[in-house]
Design an enzyme around this catalytic site. Structure first.
Site, PDB file in Angstrom:
ATOM      1  CD  GLU A  23      -0.977   0.583   3.594  1.00  0.00           C
ATOM      2  OE1 GLU A  23      -1.263   1.742   3.560  1.00  0.00           O
ATOM      3  OE2 GLU A  23      -1.160  -0.346   4.608  1.00  0.00           O
ATOM      4  CB  SER A 138     -11.930   0.457   8.309  1.00  0.00           C
ATOM      5  OG  SER A 138     -11.189   0.363   7.233  1.00  0.00           O
ATOM      6  CG  ASP A 140      -9.110  -1.158   5.402  1.00  0.00           C
ATOM      7  OD1 ASP A 140      -9.175  -0.534   4.489  1.00  0.00           O
ATOM      8  OD2 ASP A 140      -8.226  -0.808   6.283  1.00  0.00           O
ATOM      9  CE  LYS A 157      -3.397   1.517  10.717  1.00  0.00           C
ATOM     10  NZ  LYS A 157      -3.960   0.818   9.249  1.00  0.00           N
TER      11      LYS A 157
END
EC number: 4.2.1.70
Length: 300
Positions: A23, A138, A140, A157
């Site tokens: 990324e 998120s 994601d 995270k």
């Protein structure tokens, strides 16, 4: 849409060699210059050392670039006002000819477009603390149910709500595989009090699971949770109070949406006197090594 492969990536794809996507938000939004450029180069070097080819992904002036030259890496590391793009905004970024750094979700999308099945990152996004009020989750997570890419990370995270993140991934049918571990890695810390749903002890096992999902017609990818190396770990008992302090400051200052994660990472960097950044770099390098091994297995 312009999909531009770097010469190195184009040659590797033509030869059927192992490729690892990387990324670019870690370059533009995750670390200060010049550490971001140094880290990007080190991560690519780790992938090459394991016999695979790195493909750092970014949108540059409207082009989806899969693989960046060293000059492009350097320019991106110093660029200002770069968009942080995910599934919702990557098409607008491309259509407007803008420059954007790809999040986990956007990197997965672009990697799949380029035929790359493995991606190494630091930590995935997830459910933010207080999401029951803010609904801050998120993109994601949903991407893992849609795009068939295996993502190697050090867990979500640690600034996030890890139990809720696991619950959402389970609801979406996204496999979370602990690499050689039984508890969920928590980014800076090797483990947590959460059991990891699945376990694999080799790159070959992870690659086999990836191939089997495709053979069974199952949508989506895999989360591979790879614990940070022991030497780089910040134990949970030490880092958690610092995270709580940073979260309280973000709340007091009204930090929200895409600004939350960069703010928290910066404050934790300051409160740990730089130790969190050093750990972050080591865990990304560790993930790149494992991703390269998985990519090699997938080419067999």
């Amino acid at each position: 849409m312009n999909l531009t492969l770097s010469p190195e990536v184009a040659e590797a794809r033509a030869q059927g060699r192992a490729l690892v996507a990387l990324e670019s938000t870690i370059i533009t939004h995750g670390m200060p210059y010049p550490q971001n450029l140094e880290t990007a180069r080190k991560v690519e070097a780790q992938v090459r050392a394991k016999g695979a080819v790195p493909a750092t992904i970014a949108v540059l002036n409207g082009d989806v670039c899969v693989g960046l030259t060293d000059d492009q890496l350097s320019e991106l590391a110093q660029a200002k006002d770069v968009m942080k793009v995910s599934r919702a905004d990557i098409a607008v970024c491309v259509a407007q000819g803008a420059t954007g750094a790809t999040t986990v979700a956007a990197t997965m999308i672009c990697a799949h477009l380029a035929g790359i099945s493995v991606f190494a990152t630091g930590g995935i996004g997830g459910v933010h603390r207080g999401a029951e009020d803010s609904f801050d989750i998120s993109a994601d997570l949903r991407e893992f149910s849609l795009t068939p890419v295996t993502v190697v990370c050090a867990g979500a995270k640690a600034i996030l709500d890890l139990p809720k993140t696991l619950e959402v991934l389970e609801t979406l049918g996204a496999p979370v595989i602990g690499y050689g571990c039984d508890s969920l890695p928590a980014f800076w810390s090797r483990g947590s009090d959460l059991p990891v749903p699945l376990r694999a002890d080799s790159a070959a096992q992870i690659a086999a699971a990836h191939k089997t999902r495709a053979a069974m017609g199952l949508d989506g990818g895999q989360v591979v949770a790879n614990p940070i190396p022991v030497s780089a770990e910040i134990p949970a008992a030490e880092i958690n109070p610092i995270i709580e302090t940073a979260l309280a400051e973000a709340d007091a200052q009204g930090i929200a949406a895409k600004d939350v994660t960069p703010f928290l990472l910066q404050r934790i960097f300051e409160l740990t006197e730089g130790r969190s950044l050093a750990s972050n770099i080591e865990l990304v390098l560790n993930n790149a090594r494992l991703a390269a091994e998985i990519a090699q297995e997938l080419t067999k």
